[in-house]
Write an enzyme that holds these catalytic residues in place. Structure first.
Site, PDB file in Angstrom:
ATOM      1  N   LYS A   4     -12.944   1.405  10.996  1.00  0.00           N
ATOM      2  CA  LYS A   4     -11.638   1.804  11.544  1.00  0.00           C
ATOM      3  C   LYS A   4     -11.755   2.002  13.055  1.00  0.00           C
ATOM      4  O   LYS A   4     -10.852   1.640  13.808  1.00  0.00           O
ATOM      5  CB  LYS A   4     -11.134   3.090  10.876  1.00  0.00           C
ATOM      6  N   TYR A  37     -16.655   2.957   6.408  1.00  0.00           N
ATOM      7  CA  TYR A  37     -15.197   2.902   6.536  1.00  0.00           C
ATOM      8  C   TYR A  37     -14.754   3.424   7.909  1.00  0.00           C
ATOM      9  O   TYR A  37     -14.001   2.763   8.633  1.00  0.00           O
ATOM     10  CB  TYR A  37     -14.550   3.725   5.412  1.00  0.00           C
ATOM     11  N   GLY A  42       0.842  -1.200   0.000  1.00  0.00           N
ATOM     12  CA  GLY A  42       0.000   0.000   0.000  1.00  0.00           C
ATOM     13  C   GLY A  42       0.880   1.253   0.000  1.00  0.00           C
ATOM     14  O   GLY A  42       2.111   1.165   0.019  1.00  0.00           O
ATOM     15  N   TRP A  65      -5.851  12.140   4.613  1.00  0.00           N
ATOM     16  CA  TRP A  65      -5.632  12.628   3.248  1.00  0.00           C
ATOM     17  C   TRP A  65      -4.232  12.235   2.720  1.00  0.00           C
ATOM     18  O   TRP A  65      -3.417  13.087   2.363  1.00  0.00           O
ATOM     19  CB  TRP A  65      -5.781  14.162   3.213  1.00  0.00           C
TER      20      TRP A  65
HETATM   21  N1  NAP Z   1      -5.171   6.808   2.278  1.00  0.00           N
HETATM   22  C1  NAP Z   1      -5.658   7.666   3.151  1.00  0.00           C
HETATM   23  O1  NAP Z   1      -6.025   8.803   2.803  1.00  0.00           O
HETATM   24  C2  NAP Z   1      -5.744   7.285   4.593  1.00  0.00           C
HETATM   25  C3  NAP Z   1      -6.256   8.212   5.482  1.00  0.00           C
HETATM   26  C4  NAP Z   1      -6.359   7.864   6.838  1.00  0.00           C
HETATM   27  C5  NAP Z   1      -5.947   6.603   7.268  1.00  0.00           C
HETATM   28  N2  NAP Z   1      -5.463   5.705   6.376  1.00  0.00           N
HETATM   29  C6  NAP Z   1      -5.098   4.368   6.892  1.00  0.00           C
HETATM   30  O2  NAP Z   1      -3.723   4.102   6.663  1.00  0.00           O
HETATM   31  C7  NAP Z   1      -3.535   2.704   6.378  1.00  0.00           C
HETATM   32  C8  NAP Z   1      -2.738   2.553   5.095  1.00  0.00           C
HETATM   33  O3  NAP Z   1      -3.338   3.367   4.108  1.00  0.00           O
HETATM   34  P1  NAP Z   1      -2.796   3.438   2.626  1.00  0.00           P
HETATM   35  O4  NAP Z   1      -3.210   4.750   2.070  1.00  0.00           O
HETATM   36  O5  NAP Z   1      -1.377   2.986   2.574  1.00  0.00           O
HETATM   37  O6  NAP Z   1      -3.759   2.325   2.005  1.00  0.00           O
HETATM   38  P2  NAP Z   1      -3.579   1.437   0.690  1.00  0.00           P
HETATM   39  O7  NAP Z   1      -2.665   2.093  -0.248  1.00  0.00           O
HETATM   40  O8  NAP Z   1      -4.946   1.062   0.269  1.00  0.00           O
HETATM   41  O9  NAP Z   1      -2.839   0.168   1.299  1.00  0.00           O
HETATM   42  C9  NAP Z   1      -3.488  -0.791   2.060  1.00  0.00           C
HETATM   43  C10 NAP Z   1      -2.885  -2.131   1.728  1.00  0.00           C
HETATM   44  O10 NAP Z   1      -3.529  -3.122   2.520  1.00  0.00           O
HETATM   45  C11 NAP Z   1      -3.789  -4.217   1.670  1.00  0.00           C
HETATM   46  N3  NAP Z   1      -4.861  -5.037   2.206  1.00  0.00           N
HETATM   47  C12 NAP Z   1      -6.197  -4.932   2.011  1.00  0.00           C
HETATM   48  N4  NAP Z   1      -6.829  -5.926   2.654  1.00  0.00           N
HETATM   49  C13 NAP Z   1      -5.878  -6.669   3.259  1.00  0.00           C
HETATM   50  C14 NAP Z   1      -5.901  -7.847   4.032  1.00  0.00           C
HETATM   51  N5  NAP Z   1      -7.038  -8.478   4.319  1.00  0.00           N
HETATM   52  N6  NAP Z   1      -4.738  -8.344   4.503  1.00  0.00           N
HETATM   53  C15 NAP Z   1      -3.580  -7.733   4.209  1.00  0.00           C
HETATM   54  N7  NAP Z   1      -3.473  -6.638   3.444  1.00  0.00           N
HETATM   55  C16 NAP Z   1      -4.618  -6.114   2.991  1.00  0.00           C
HETATM   56  C17 NAP Z   1      -4.150  -3.605   0.342  1.00  0.00           C
HETATM   57  O11 NAP Z   1      -4.036  -4.548  -0.694  1.00  0.00           O
HETATM   58  P3  NAP Z   1      -5.041  -4.435  -1.966  1.00  0.00           P
HETATM   59  O12 NAP Z   1      -4.891  -3.035  -2.497  1.00  0.00           O
HETATM   60  O13 NAP Z   1      -4.539  -5.502  -2.863  1.00  0.00           O
HETATM   61  O14 NAP Z   1      -6.416  -4.683  -1.433  1.00  0.00           O
HETATM   62  C18 NAP Z   1      -3.094  -2.502   0.256  1.00  0.00           C
HETATM   63  O15 NAP Z   1      -1.890  -3.014  -0.266  1.00  0.00           O
HETATM   64  C19 NAP Z   1      -4.934   2.092   6.319  1.00  0.00           C
HETATM   65  O16 NAP Z   1      -5.193   1.478   7.560  1.00  0.00           O
HETATM   66  C20 NAP Z   1      -5.858   3.271   6.149  1.00  0.00           C
HETATM   67  O17 NAP Z   1      -7.115   3.030   6.731  1.00  0.00           O
HETATM   68  C21 NAP Z   1      -5.332   6.031   5.050  1.00  0.00           C
END
Ligand code: NAP
Length: 322
Positions: free
Chosen positions: A139, A135, A19, A160
Site C-alpha cells: 500500500k 500488505y 468491494g 478497520w
Molecule cells: N478493509 C479494510 O479494513 C481496509 C482498511 C484500510 C484500507 N483499506 C483500503 O480500502 C480499499 C478498499 O477496501 P475494501 O475494504 O472495500 O476492500 P475489498 O472489499 O476487498 O474490495 C476491493 C475490491 O478490489 C477488487 N480487486 C482486487 N484486485 C483487483 C484488480 N487487480 N483490479 C481491480 N479490482 C481488483 C476486489 O475484487 P476480488 O474480491 O474479486 O478480488 C474487490 O472487489 C483498498 O485499497 C484497501 O486497501 C481497507
C-alpha cells in the site's frame, strides 16, 4: 482539469466497485444528481492490466477516477507478495500514469497498515511510514507511486472497515458468535472501526469540493470516532446483535496478539488522526458505534443473519456494475 465547476454532473469512474467501499460509494452516488457513476468491477477493469485501464479511460473519459480496487487480504498477502504488490503498487502506479496522461485526478484509498503502530496516540499524515507486513508495504509503494506520477490526487488512508458485505471483522464475529460458545478477541491492538458507508460519504464530500474548485490535493486520514481494541469492537458487535437474537457465544475472552498468531504482523496502534480532513474539507469523524447499530439493524431487518458472510447487498441493487 477539475478546477472549474462542472455545469453537468461529474463523471466518476469507480474501480473495485464490488468491494466494501466500492459498493457503498456506488450506492450513495447513484442517489446524487451531482454525479454520473461508472462502476467497474474487477471483471471489467483489472488494474494490473494497463491496456484495460487505458481502454476504459478512453471509453468513458471520466472527470475523476476513484480507486476502490485493492488486494486487501492481509495474511494471504504474506504468502503471495507478488500478487499484493502487483495490485496495490504496480496496478496503482499504472492507474496514476494513465490518469496523468489524460489529466484525470485520482482519489485512492490507502491504509493504517503503512505505519508500524508504535504511536499509541495515533498517526497524522506527516508521520513516517514504516509498514510491518507485505500488505502495508504494498500500500505504501502504491501511495508513493501516485505522489510521483500524478500531482492531482487524494490519498485517503482509512482503517478497520466494516460493512454488510464482503470479508470484514463485523461479519466474521457475527458468524463466530452464532456457531461457537466462546470468542477470543485481541485486546492489545488499538484502532478505530470505520463503516464503508462513512468512507463513501467522505469521498463524496471531498469530490464535491474538488468539483467546486478546491485545490486540496494530498494525503488525508479518516476513521470512525472513538478508539477501541478488537476486543472492545467485538463487545460492541455482540451487544448490538443480542438486541435481535440469542447468540450461541456466551463468553468473550480478551487475549494478547501473541496468543493469536497470524501470518502478518499487525500494527499495535492503527489510530489515525483526522484533523487535516476537518481543517481542509470540514469533514468530521462520525462515531462508529451508531454506524454499527444501523448496520446490525439493517442486517436483521433485511433477512436476519442466517448466513451473514453469504449476503450480497450493494452496488448491483439498483445500480449498474459493468
Ligand atoms: N478493509 C479494510 O479494513 C481496509 C482498511 C484500510 C484500507 N483499506 C483500503 O480500502 C480499499 C478498499 O477496501 P475494501 O475494504 O472495500 O476492500 P475489498 O472489499 O476487498 O474490495 C476491493 C475490491 O478490489 C477488487 N480487486 C482486487 N484486485 C483487483 C484488480 N487487480 N483490479 C481491480 N479490482 C481488483 C476486489 O475484487 P476480488 O474480491 O474479486 O478480488 C474487490 O472487489 C483498498 O485499497 C484497501 O486497501 C481497507
Amino acid at each position: 482539469m477539475s478546477s472549474t465547476p462542472f455545469a453537468e454532473p461529474a463523471k466518476i469512474l469507480i474501480t473495485g466497485a464490488e468491494g466494501q467501499i466500492g459498493r457503498a460509494l456506488v450506492r450513495l452516488m447513484a442517489g446524487d444528481q451531482d454525479f454520473v457513476v461508472i462502476a467497474l468491477s474487477k471483471r471489467n477493469l483489472d488494474i494490473t492490466q494497463p491496456r484495460q485501464i487505458s481502454d476504459r479511460l478512453a471509453e468513458y473519459l471520466p472527470d475523476y477516477v476513484v480507486n476502490c480496487a485493492g488486494f486487501n487480504r492481509v495474511d494471504p498477502a504474506e504468502r503471495d507478495p507478488e500478487r499484493a504488490f502487483a495490485v496495490n503498487a504496480g496496478g496503482v502506479e499504472q492507474l496514476a500514469v494513465l490518469c496523468s496522461e489524460l489529466s484525470i485526478p485520482l482519489l485512492h484509498l490507502s491504509s493504517d497498515y503503512v505505519f508500524d503502530g508504535h504511536y499509541a496516540s495515533g498517526y497524522s499524515e506527516t508521520d513516517e511510514a514504516a509498514p510491518l507486513d507485505v500488505y502495508g508495504a504494498s500500500k505504501w509503494q502504491g501511495e508513493e507511486a501516485i505522489r510521483r506520477q500524478l500531482p492531482n490526487h487524494i490519498i485517503l488512508r482509512v482503517s478497520w472497515i466494516f460493512s454488510e458485505s464482503g470479508t470484514n471483522f463485523l461479519l466474521k464475529t457475527l458468524e463466530q458468535a452464532r456457531s461457537e460458545d466462546t470468542i477470543r478477541a485481541v485486546d492489545d491492538r488499538r484502532g478505530c472501526p470505520t463503516s464503508a458507508e462513512d468512507v463513501a460519504r467522505v469521498l463524496m464530500a471531498v469530490l464535491k469540493q474538488l468539483i467546486n474548485g478546491a485545490e486540496a490535493w494530498g494525503t488525508y486520514h479518516y476513521c470512525g470516532a472513538e478508539i477501541t481494541t478488537r476486543y472492545g469492537f467485538s463487545e460492541a458487535i455482540l451487544a448490538a446483535a443480542r438486541q435481535y437474537e440469542e447468540l450461541k457465544a456466551t463468553s468473550l475472552v480478551p487475549v494478547s496478539s501473541r496468543e493469536m498468531p497470524e501470518a502478518a504482523e499487525r500494527p499495535a496502534s492503527s489510530v489515525l488522526k483526522c484533523k487535516k480532513l476537518l481543517n481542509t474539507f470540514g469533514i468530521r469523524q462520525r462515531p462508529w458505534r451508531s454506524e454499527l447499530q444501523r448496520l446490525i439493524r439493517q442486517l436483521y431487518e433485511r433477512q436476519g443473519l442466517e448466513q451473514p458472510q453469504a449476503r450480497r447487498v450493494g452496488a448491483r441493487d439498483g445500480n449498474q456494475i459493468t
